[in-house]
Design a protein around this motif. Structure first.
Motif, PDB file in Angstrom:
ATOM      1  N   ARG A 154      25.126 -18.432  29.278  1.00 55.79           N
ATOM      2  CA  ARG A 154      25.401 -19.600  29.007  1.00 55.79           C
ATOM      3  C   ARG A 154      25.024 -20.769  29.666  1.00 55.79           C
ATOM      4  O   ARG A 154      24.676 -22.036  29.434  1.00 55.79           O
ATOM      5  N   GLN A 158      22.610 -23.896  29.274  1.00 58.23           N
ATOM      6  CA  GLN A 158      23.000 -25.504  29.536  1.00 58.23           C
ATOM      7  C   GLN A 158      22.003 -26.249  30.269  1.00 58.23           C
ATOM      8  O   GLN A 158      21.671 -27.310  30.099  1.00 58.23           O
ATOM      9  N   GLN A 161      18.860 -26.972  28.386  1.00 62.44           N
ATOM     10  CA  GLN A 161      18.962 -27.844  27.382  1.00 62.44           C
ATOM     11  C   GLN A 161      18.918 -29.337  28.109  1.00 62.44           C
ATOM     12  O   GLN A 161      18.377 -30.329  27.690  1.00 62.44           O
TER      13      GLN A 161
END
Length: 193
Positions: A154, A158, A161
Motif C-alpha cells: 500500500r 501510494q 500514484q
C-alpha cells in the motif's frame, strides 16, 4: 603336578601387588593429564579462543582425568555436534522465515482482493521511482520479505500514484498554460533559466 600348581601362588597377585598396580595406574593416569590443554588445532581461520572459557573447559577435562588426546577427541566430537545443531537451527529458522513471508503474501492477496494486481502494479511504479534515490531498495524488499507485507504494498502503491505520469487532466487538456505559471511566480525572471 596339578597339586604343585594349585599350591603355587606365583601367578595370583596378592593384596600388596594389587595395591601397587593400582597406584601405578593412578600415577600413569595423573601423569598423562596435562597441566594445560592445547586447543590450537581447533582454532582455524583466525578464530581466537576465549581464555576464560578454555580454562573452565580445561578444569572439566582435568577433573575427568583426560589426556590431551582424549580431550582432543571429546572436543572434536563436541564441535561437530554443535555445528550440526547450529546448522539445524539455522535451517529451521530459514524455513520459518520463508513461511512467514509467504504468509504475508497470502494476507496481502486476501486483504487486497480483486485490487491485488492493480495495487501491486502501482506499488512497482513506486518502488522503481524510489530506487532512483534509494539504490538496491528492491533487493532489500526481496531479501527481507518486507515487499510482501500489505502495508508495504500500500505504501509503495501510494508513492506510485503520486509519481505516476500526469494524464493531462491536471492542466486542463494537456497543454501547459504559461500565463498561469507566470502569474503565480510574478516576481521570478524565467529568462535566466
Amino acid at each position: 603336578m596339578p597339586e604343585e600348581m594349585a599350591n603355587d601362588n606365583t601367578n595370583t597377585p596378592n593384596a600388596e601387588e594389587t595395591a601397587s598396580a593400582t597406584e601405578q595406574q593412578t600415577d600413569v593416569a595423573e601423569s598423562s593429564v596435562p597441566e594445560s590443554y592445547d586447543f590450537a588445532e581447533f582454532c582455524v581461520d583466525g578464530v581466537e579462543l576465549d581464555a576464560e572459557r578454555a580454562e573452565q573447559y580445561s578444569e572439566v577435562l582435568k577433573e575427568a582425568g583426560m589426556s590431551q588426546e582424549q580431550a582432543n577427541a571429546v572436543t572434536k566430537y563436541g564441535l561437530s555436534y554443535v555445528q550440526e545443531v547450529a546448522q539445524e537451527v539455522a535451517t529451521q529458522y530459514e524455513q520459518a522465515q520463508a513461511q512467514e513471508i509467504e504468509g504475508w503474501a497470502d494476507e496481502a492477496r486476501t486483504e487486497l482482493g480483486g485490487q491485488f494486481d492493480a495495487t501491486v502494479a502501482q506499488a512497482a511504479i513506486g518502488v522503481t521511482y524510489m530506487e532512483k534515490n534509494v539504490p538496491q531498495l528492491r533487493e532489500m524488499l526481496d531479501a527481507t520479505g518486507f515487499g510482501n507485507r500489505v502495508e508495504a504494498i500500500r505504501l509503495f502503491a501510494q508513492i506510485g500514484q503520486m509519481v505516476a505520469e500526469d494524464d493531462g487532466r491536471a492542466n486542463r487538456g494537456g497543454t501547459a498554460n504559461t500565463s498561469d505559471v507566470a502569474g503565480f511566480y510574478k516576481n521570478t525572471n524565467f529568462d535566466i533559466y
